[in-house]
Design a protein around this motif. Structure first.
Motif, short mmCIF file in Angstrom:
data_model
loop_
_atom_site.label_atom_id
_atom_site.label_comp_id
_atom_site.label_asym_id
_atom_site.label_seq_id
_atom_site.Cartn_x
_atom_site.Cartn_y
_atom_site.Cartn_z
N LEU A 140 -9.93 -7.01 -4.25
CA LEU A 140 -10.94 -6.63 -3.28
C LEU A 140 -12.31 -6.47 -3.93
N CYS A 196 0.83 -1.21 0.00
CA CYS A 196 0.00 0.00 0.00
C CYS A 196 0.86 1.26 0.00
N VAL A 208 -6.41 2.40 1.30
CA VAL A 208 -6.37 1.06 0.71
C VAL A 208 -6.14 0.01 1.79
N ILE A 230 -12.97 4.03 -0.90
CA ILE A 230 -11.80 4.81 -1.30
C ILE A 230 -12.12 6.30 -1.41
N CYS A 278 -6.74 -1.47 -5.41
CA CYS A 278 -7.75 -2.35 -4.82
C CYS A 278 -8.17 -3.44 -5.80
N GLU A 279 -8.27 -3.07 -7.08
CA GLU A 279 -8.61 -4.06 -8.11
C GLU A 279 -7.52 -5.11 -8.21
N THR A 325 -9.29 -0.63 3.83
CA THR A 325 -10.29 -1.30 2.98
C THR A 325 -9.97 -2.78 2.84
N ALA A 326 -8.69 -3.08 2.63
CA ALA A 326 -8.26 -4.47 2.50
C ALA A 326 -8.37 -5.22 3.83
N ASN A 334 -5.66 4.47 -6.12
CA ASN A 334 -6.12 3.56 -5.08
C ASN A 334 -7.15 2.58 -5.61
N TYR A 360 -14.85 -1.14 -2.25
CA TYR A 360 -13.81 -0.13 -2.47
C TYR A 360 -14.26 1.02 -3.34
#
Length: 404
Positions: free
Chosen positions: A279, A249, A389, A288, A274-275, A392-393, A270, A284
């Protein structure tokens, strides 16, 4: 030429950005007056900022229009992580003050205009609420992300009952916007070259030496949050080694944010990360852009470090209970006023008012903040954006979510 072009495309984006950084620094030292080189950076950031509001609206509206009742979401966990992480960063800045107390040399020369600074937390929330009901077209045009998010959510839920053909059209818009973003991001090495050139040519290296101690405390505290506090939160949530995720990240999101110095401009970066991490896009696509507004660990650190430096300079004694209240105020203010021009620095008068420090003195501290902003703002944005990120992860990989 074709071989060179193919070799360039095969090189990883991080390596290409590193080349851009080195070239930008070298050109900034050797030919600082050739200002046209800096135009590359202005165009790159301008492109990202131009497409980001439309991207946020399209992705959020599309994601919500495709959801069904009862579908699981990690958004509650993400929001809790954002808020707790910001408060933890503010508290870390308080502790760093007790370990490394610093004072400032203030004078009228460093005073800044206070015209745009909020008078208190109440004004911060008033601005937040008004931004939520901004005209949707104006919100996109002026990059008011609070307004963009609110209207995207409204349109997204409204379109859940629309025909499949209409939903497909919205999905196509989201994919097309995402492709445009990928093209812009591919130009990052040239944009970063221009940004580094501008920084070196306009400021030189002297600013780092003049306020070295203050910068060390600011950057050191942010680094501690990035490499100790955030990983600790991630470990508690996931129950496994968080550092591979933390490092990725910081490397891919934080590096870009450091040079663009804009959380808004880093939203597309971001999204792409995430893609790549696999995720859930339904999460996201909302978390994000929301994180770029309320996940403000770096801003909380800046507010507390500079406010407590002002307190030390004025000879005011601060007990830990008062410092704890300061952490709450700075965390809430940072979340609610991230869109104010000047960012976290203009929230310093709000925090200083807790200690009875006059606005004139507080704005001199803001002036000092602008002087060190070349480094401070870059590090702050890198911490804020990479944490978007990360959390979110972490929310998606959390063992707590899986148990529920």
């Amino acid at each position: 030429m074709n071989r060179l072009f193919r070799a360039w495309n095969k090189t990883s984006l991080i390596k290409r950005i590193s080349i851009g950084v080195l070239l930008g620094a070298l050109l900034g030292i050797l030919i600082p007056k050739v200002t046209i080189i800096g135009l590359l950076g202005d165009m790159f950031v301008g492109g990202l900022k131009a497409i980001a509001p439309l991207l946020v609206f399209a992705l959020v509206a599309n994601a919500l229009s495709q959801t069904r009742q009862g579908q699981k979401s990690n958004m509650k966990t993400v929001i809790l992580l954002y808020l707790f992480g910001t408060f933890a960063a503010a508290l870390t800045a308080v502790i760093s003050h007790y370990i490394f107390p610093i004072s400032l040399t203030l004078s009228e020369a460093t005073a800044a205009s206070s015209a745009n600074s909020p008078d208190g937390v109440g004004e911060v929330f008033k601005s937040l609420l008004l931004n939520m009901v901004d005209n949707p077209i104006n919100a996109i045009a002026s990059a008011n992300y609070i307004g963009v998010l609110v209207w995207a959510v409204v349109f997204g839920f409204a379109m859940r009952t629309a025909s499949e053909h209409t939903k497909d059209l919205l999905n196509t818009m989201a994919e097309t916007t995402s492709q445009i973003v990928r093209w812009i991001i591919d130009l990052a090495p040239f944009g970063i070259l221009g940004l580094v050139f501008n920084t070196i040519a306009e400021n030189g290296l002297g600013v780092i030496l003049d306020y070295g101690v203050l910068l060390l405390v600011l950057v050191g505290t942010m680094a501690f949050v990035a490499f100790v506090i955030n990983p600790l939160i991630a470990f508690v949530m996931m129950g496994k080694n968080p550092y591979p995720l933390v490092w990725r990240c910081i490397k891919e999101s934080g590096t870009m944010a450091f040079f663009t110095r804009s959380s808004a401009a880093n939203i597309p970066v971001n999204m792409r990360l995430c893609e790549e991490l696999g995720l859930d896009p339904d999460t996201y696509s909302v978390s994000i852009p929301l994180g770029s507004t309320i996940n403000m660990a770096g801003a909380a650190v800046t507010i507390n470090v500079l406010t407590l430096a002002a307190v030390t300079t004025m000879g005011i004694e601060v007990d830990f209970a008062t410092a704890l209240i300061l952490s709450v105020v700075s965390a809430i203010s940072a979340c609610g006023a991230s869109g104010i021009a000047g960012g976290s620095l203009l929230l310093i008068p709000v925090a200083c008012s807790l200690f009875g420090i006059s606005n004139d003195v507080a704005m001199q501290v803001v002036g000092v903040g602008f002087v060190v902003g070349v480094i401070q703002d870059s590090c702050e944005t890198a911490l804020n954006s990479s944490t978007d990120v990360l959390f979110t992860a972490v929310a998606e990989k959390s063992r707590w979510v899986k148990k529920n």
